[in-house]
Write a protein that holds these residues in place. Structure first.
Motif, short mmCIF file in Angstrom:
data_model
loop_
_atom_site.label_atom_id
_atom_site.label_comp_id
_atom_site.label_asym_id
_atom_site.label_seq_id
_atom_site.Cartn_x
_atom_site.Cartn_y
_atom_site.Cartn_z
N THR A 114 6.96 9.00 8.36
CA THR A 114 8.05 9.40 9.26
C THR A 114 8.30 8.40 10.38
O THR A 114 9.35 8.44 11.01
N CYS A 115 7.36 7.48 10.66
CA CYS A 115 7.57 6.50 11.71
C CYS A 115 6.60 5.35 11.53
O CYS A 115 5.54 5.49 10.92
N LEU B 144 2.67 10.24 9.47
CA LEU B 144 2.85 10.91 8.19
C LEU B 144 3.42 12.30 8.40
O LEU B 144 3.27 12.89 9.48
N GLU B 145 4.05 12.81 7.37
CA GLU B 145 4.65 14.14 7.46
C GLU B 145 3.59 15.21 7.68
O GLU B 145 3.89 16.29 8.20
N THR C 288 0.85 -1.19 0.00
CA THR C 288 0.00 0.00 0.00
C THR C 288 0.88 1.24 0.00
O THR C 288 1.82 1.33 0.80
N ARG C 289 0.56 2.18 -0.87
CA ARG C 289 1.32 3.42 -0.94
C ARG C 289 0.56 4.54 -0.22
O ARG C 289 -0.66 4.68 -0.40
N PHE C 290 1.29 5.34 0.57
CA PHE C 290 0.71 6.48 1.27
C PHE C 290 1.02 7.75 0.49
O PHE C 290 2.11 7.90 -0.10
N ASP C 291 0.06 8.67 0.52
CA ASP C 291 0.19 9.88 -0.28
C ASP C 291 1.13 10.90 0.33
O ASP C 291 1.54 11.84 -0.34
N ARG C 292 1.49 10.75 1.59
CA ARG C 292 2.42 11.66 2.26
C ARG C 292 3.62 10.86 2.77
O ARG C 292 3.51 9.65 3.07
#
Length: 1168
Positions: A122-123, A137-138, A115-119
């Motif tokens: 960071t952890c 997320l950032e 699964t790819r995240f749009d942002r």
């Protein structure tokens, strides 16, 4: 021109003339991890996963259990964690893509989803108590991911720090918000309460309630003006209020206070119940850095309208606190725990030595407060107790050879407390040079911590006041005190698998050797697991059933070992025998491949730095030495090391240690028998050959002789029985041989470039009676097999030295050497002596020596003829001579430059065009051109069976002159493969150019290739990561429960956390997943059944002890019954075959009798 003698010799290559007899291929590739980016450890299954910058994940388990995963694209692995309770592995790559693998299948690990995240992520945080992952997320949001349903859940934690800052702004406070202050740095689940999470943002820490979806506490560090903080008094912003950003976070095992690392190198300790002010703020060397010290401040302040007083000391910032880990141990009966350790990465100055700091902190188990608190705030009594538990009892520094990048604590068995509970080892990641990352493992915690820690004891109120118990307590305290005084050992360095040999342990060169059974069994006794190994017990590996029947004959192949030269000047042995991959039964493999032999290691640096060696003023110093050549006598098991300074170290295998120093008669030799080595090492130093200049050639035999040649043209022959120098030729002897036109008038030194030992006679014939024992023997009539040394000089000139045995048993070289002409630029190990009739190598070994000592000359002239062939291979040509003499059989040349050559039944020349030229023997007729994999331009190390070791360096060093030479290891001819000899490269003498002094590039792959890759036994075993060899089913211990601030029986003050209702993992899953979540079944580990892993059937109740025992017994009975049935069927088939054969024989006999009767009857009939 050549004589016609070659036409009368036996064609040794008759069986290798067809192209289909040759099959070039890779047997096994041994990769080395030189670019690790992150790692994770699962204490339940006891497996280790390491991610790399090129998108590869390597998984390590018990010996023999090793597999790898590949991402969809070669992007760095950013985060890697095990879902312990689900037997899954989660990964976030550099493209912010989540990968999830199922670890339960046997064989190929299954990728469940990506699964790819749009942002940017960071952890990543996983908990062993529930099935959801927290992904920061950032944007500041914390999303929850359902690992069972493989989907993003509806529960989202908003940017809590942004909400906090907006509240401050609304209240009228000025907020100097930075863009990084709202980015989440880490998420930590409360170690004893699943409903609470700590979220570390760049600006501070938020304590969040999942069920109530609200913030319970906000912790922001404010450094007052004038306080040093982490930056110290030289900070240009000293007189300003500062808010250093958060860089790391960890929680105390009791769950009541935590530590926050900041970018200025300071660590702030906070009580969960008090977010108004920290308990303490400190650096690695300063305490209470939030307090203003007027005297120190005055020293750094400038006078009015004047410059600062400390202008000579510029501001030097500290490193950020990159990572923190707070570990608890089962060292107290108090539920709040005993002493703890705080591991710190960062916080140092640039000039400090790189490494990781560990603080040993007192236990937090205060008694009940004298009076209850008047409000709901933290009681001052407990606050003081927390501060006292932050005063270090001891400290330890784990140095790293390069700049430390990360560390991983490896717990004994519990995945709780963030994977830091009761660790037994620490794995450190640091820079290894040449843009590489290196790994090193050591014991954890340091032994001095354990020695100073008191033994677990009950509360004093529960102990009686009897004299006997008082004496026991006193004796125990005395024993503990004595132990703390005597234990001063450093943590042991743990041995890693060979693929993790990086940094100082990186392989820079290696050689391949073949061994007979006796030598292999002698060496392999050093391969048993030891306490110094990084013990990983997870998983099993089994052979691929589809190829087991096809490789059953591979067990008759010779055993093979690889001797590596490592960057730290150590010599290590690896067992790469195919027998390790051939199962003896249906049980899993119990040995790793390759198998390390740590007891055979040689520490060259320790010998060079010893006072015995330093006193002789060697040319090879500890800081500049390099091992240029390694040779192994495969029968006598002696090892010779050629150093870059010209020295040669001789080692032999012996259990004797601590011999008395003795002075040798020859000044060129130095005895080393008295020099101690580390405990457990089997190779002991024997003697040293001093340098007379750079070494150009070296050779060691199995019958106790060695020879070394130098760049000045000199040659020394050593009898290792003394040891003593038998011959010292200061320069090339005057030649009476007819030189070729090319080098007839050459001037300057003519060093020996190739040396070879052999035992052979020279042409059959009667020994002339007029010659004495020590007279010069004409080569044409010396039929007695003798020990001979063949020395080939760079000009192609050959000298053959013959050794003779005196009456007292000593050996000497009584006569001048015989001479012959070879080829220019001979390879360092390109000289072969072969039997002219069989093609077998005429080795200088025990078997040939026994024949030579018992040989009796025959007067039968019918035996006259060529006895041996001398094959000299150069960089661009090869020549075959008969009987070391003037009879030249054949010669051929090639256009490309040769790096290696092999020959016995055939000659195979490895060229710089990455191809192999095959020639017949002895006529040297061209047969084939074999292409090689385009992997490395370094000449391979070839053994006598046609297998060769290809080194793939991280950076191609083909431009580096004078590559190291490998040792030939001819052995007995094997019936399973064609016998050949080996040599590699042109010279071992160092070049005068500066390129040769450059450090060798680490090897990223050792590839075992073969010229005969036909039905070999090398294969990739099938791996099951969730099984154990002992049959035990891995299970995680129950989640820890909340503990109070005070004693367990104290109820007057509970505190906010203990008073909350405990939430289970299933409740957290229901909360995070939402009402529409399907009810998936949790995967269960595989259990051993029938010798191999099978899916566990039925519900989880079948995992109970009684059922498991019954299944094991049933499986054992079924296996025995199947084996008996199979044996019965085989016997029945055999009986049927015998009966059929018997009946056929009877029928054939009856038909023969009938035919004979008919013929007899016909003979009596009258003829018409």
């Amino acid at each position: 021109m050549f004589k016609t003698i070659g036409r009368s010799l036996t064609d040794l290559s008759m069986d290798l003339r067809e192209r289909q007899d040759w099959e070039v291929g890779t047997l096994k590739a041994l990769d080395h991890l030189l670019n690790a980016s992150t790692f994770s450890f699962d204490p339940v299954t006891s497996i280790l996963a390491i991610g790399t910058f090129d998108g590869i994940i390597r998984i390590f388990g018990a010996p023999g259990v090793e597999t790898s995963l590949s991402l969809a694209s070669p992007t760095p692995v950013k985060f890697l964690q095990f879902a312990t309770n689900l037997f899954k592995l989660a990964c976030i790559d550099g493209n912010n893509k989540l990968y999830l693998w199922d670890l339960t299948p046997r064989g190929q690990i299954k990728l469940e989803t990506s699964t790819r995240f749009d942002r940017p992520v960071t952890c990543l945080t996983l908990s062993p108590s529930h099935t959801h992952a927290f992904i920061g997320l950032e944007s500041g949001e914390i999303k929850s991911y359902d690992l069972l349903c493989r989907r993003v859940s509806t529960y989202v934690i908003p940017n809590a720090w942004e909400v906090y800052e907006k509240k401050l702004i609304t209240s009228g406070m000025y907020v100097d918000a930075e863009s990084t202050s709202r980015i989440p740095v880490d998420v930590i689940v409360h170690p004893r309460h699943l409903n609470f999470v700590f979220i570390a943002y760049g600006g501070g820490v938020v304590f969040f309630d999942l069920k109530e979806q609200k913030t319970l506490g906000t912790y922001e560090l404010l450094v007052p003006a004038g306080a040093p903080g982490g930056s110290g008094y030289t900070d240009p912003d000293l007189l300003k209020h500062r808010r250093p950003n958060v860089s790391s976070l960890c929680v105390h095992p009791a769950g009541h206070f935590f530590a926050v690392g900041h970018v200025d190198g300071s660590i702030a300790f906070w009580a969960v119940e008090d977010d108004t002010r920290p308990l303490m703020a400190r650096t690695l060397d300063e305490v209470d850095v939030l307090k203003v010290d007027g005297e120190k401040l005055e020293q750094y302040l400038s006078d009015e309208d004047g410059p600062p007083r400390h202008t000579s000391k510029p501001h030097e910032p500290r490193e950020p606190i990159f990572k923190l880990a707070w570990s608890g141990y089962p060292n107290s009966y108090d539920p709040r725990g005993g002493e703890t350790s705080l591991t710190i990465l960062g916080g140092q100055f640039n000039h400090d030595p790189p490494g990781i700091n560990v603080l040993w902190l007192p236990a937090f188990n205060p008694p009940a407060p004298p009076s209850p608190s008047n409000d709901q705030s933290l009681h001052l009594f407990f606050r003081d107790a927390m501060r006292e538990s932050l005063t270090p009892l001891s400290a330890y520094f784990y140095p790293t050879p390069g700049l430390a990048q990360d560390f991983l604590l490896m717990p004994r068995d519990s995945p709780h407390f963030g994977g830091t509970w009761n660790p037994t080892a620490i794995l450190m990641l640091f820079e290894g040079g040449e843009e590489t990352r290196a790994l090193e493992a050591q014991q954890f915690p340091p032994l001095e911590f354990l020695a100073s820690a008191p033994a677990p004891s009950q509360d004093t109120e529960e102990m009686t006041d009897g004299d006997e118990e008082s004496h026991e307590c006193l004796a125990q305290d005395l024993a503990t005190a004595l132990q703390s005084m005597t234990v001063n050992e450093e943590p042991k360095k743990l041995l890693l698998p060979p693929s993790l040999w990086t940094g100082p342990e990186a392989v820079v060169d290696a050689d391949l050797f073949s061994l007979d059974r006796i030598a292999y069994e002698t060496l392999s006794r050093s391969g048993e697991p030891k306490s110094d190994d990084l013990l990983l017990g997870g998983g099993i590996s089994t052979p691929d059933e589809e190829i087991v029947t096809a490789i059953k004959h591979a067990k008759f192949e010779p055993h093979r070992i690889i001797i590596t030269r490592n960057a730290d000047l150590s010599i290590r042995f690896l067992d790469v025998s195919v027998q390790l991959l051939i199962p003896s039964s249906s049980s899993p493999f119990t040995s790793a491949f390759p198998r390390t032999l740590p007891g055979l290691s040689i520490d060259v640096l320790a010998i060079i730095g010893s006072p015995e060696i330093v006193a002789h003023g060697l040319a090879s110093t500890a800081g500049q030495a390099r091992v240029d050549d390694v040779q192994l006598a495969t029968e006598s098991l002696e090892v010779a090391l050629v150093l870059s300074g010209g020295e040669v170290l001789l080692y032999r295998m012996t259990d004797r240690q601590g011999a008395v120093a003795r002075e040798l008669l020859d000044n060129q030799l130095v005895s080393l028998e008295h020099v101690p080595v580390a405990e457990g090492l089997r190779f002991k130093p024997y003697f040293l050959i001093k340098a007379e200049g750079p070494v150009t050639a070296f050779s060691i035999s199995d019958v106790g002789f060695a020879a070394v040649a130098y760049a000045n043209g000199s040659l020394s022959v050593i009898d290792m029985r003394g040891p003593r120098v038998m011959l010292r030729a200061a320069k090339a002897p005057q030649s009476t041989y007819r030189h070729s036109f090319m080098h007839r008038n050459s001037s300057g030194t003519d060093p020996v470039s190739s040396l070879a030992w052999a035992i052979s006679g020279i042409k059959s014939g009667e020994y002339p009676p007029f010659l004495g024992r020590h007279s010069e023997i004409p080569s044409s009539v010396d039929a007695t097999p003798r020990i001979r040394l063949v020395a080939v000089r760079a000009s192609g000139h050959i000298h053959v030295y013959t050794l003779a045995r005196e009456g007292d048993g000593t050996w000497s070289i009584p006569s001048a050497p015989s001479e012959a002409e070879g080829v220019l630029a001979p390879l360092a190990h390109g000289t072969f002596v072969l039997d002219a009739h069989t093609g077998a190598p005429c080795r200088a070994d025990k078997a040939h020596l026994a024949v030579a000592l018992e040989f009796k000359a025959s007067k039968d002239t019918s035996e006259e003829g060529v006895r041996c062939l001398l094959l000299v291979v150069g960089a661009r040509a090869v020549r075959c001579l008969a009987d070391f003499g003037d009879d030249r059989i054949a010669k051929t040349e090639w256009g490309s430059k040769a790096g290696s050559a092999v020959g016995s039944y055939a000659l195979a020349v490895f060229t710089d065009k990455r191809e192999v030229l095959v020639y017949s023997l002895p006529a040297l007729e061209f047969l084939h051109t074999l292409p090689l994999p385009a992997a490395s331009s370094i000449p391979p190390s070839v053994d006598h069976t046609g297998d060769f070791l290809t080194l793939v360096p991280l950076h191609d060093i083909a431009h580096t002159p004078a590559l190291r030479a490998a040792s030939p290891t001819p052995s007995q001819t094997s019936a399973a493969a064609v016998s050949i000899l080996s040599s590699k490269t042109a010279s071992i003498a160092p070049s005068t150019t500066t390129a040769d002094s450059m450090p060798l590039s680490p090897v990223e792959c050792l590839r075992l290739d073969s010229l005969f890759n036909i039905r070999r036994g090398y294969h990739v075993p099938l791996v099951s990561l969730t099984e154990r060899k002992d049959g035990a089913q891995p299970t995680a211990p129950p989640a820890p429960t909340p503990v109070s601030l005070g004693p367990a029986d104290w109820r007057s003050w509970l505190g906010g956390l203990v008073g909350s209702k405990v939430v289970t993992g299933d409740q957290i899953d229901a909360l995070l997943a939402g009402p529409d979540r399907p009810v998936p079944e949790k995967p269960e580990p595989r259990v051993a059944q029938g010798g191999y892993a099978e899916w566990k059937a039925g519900s989880s109740k079948t995992g109970e002890l009684a059922t498991s025992t019954a299944r094991t017994k049933g499986a054992l009975y079924e296996r025995l019954h199947a084996a008996v049935s199979e044996r019965g069927e085989m016997l029945n088939d055999l009986e049927t075959s015998v009966n059929s054969l018997e009946q056929g024989s009877k029928n054939m006999l009856a038909q023969a009798k009938l035919l004979a009767t008919k013929q007899t009857a016909k003979s009596w009939l009258p003829k018409f």
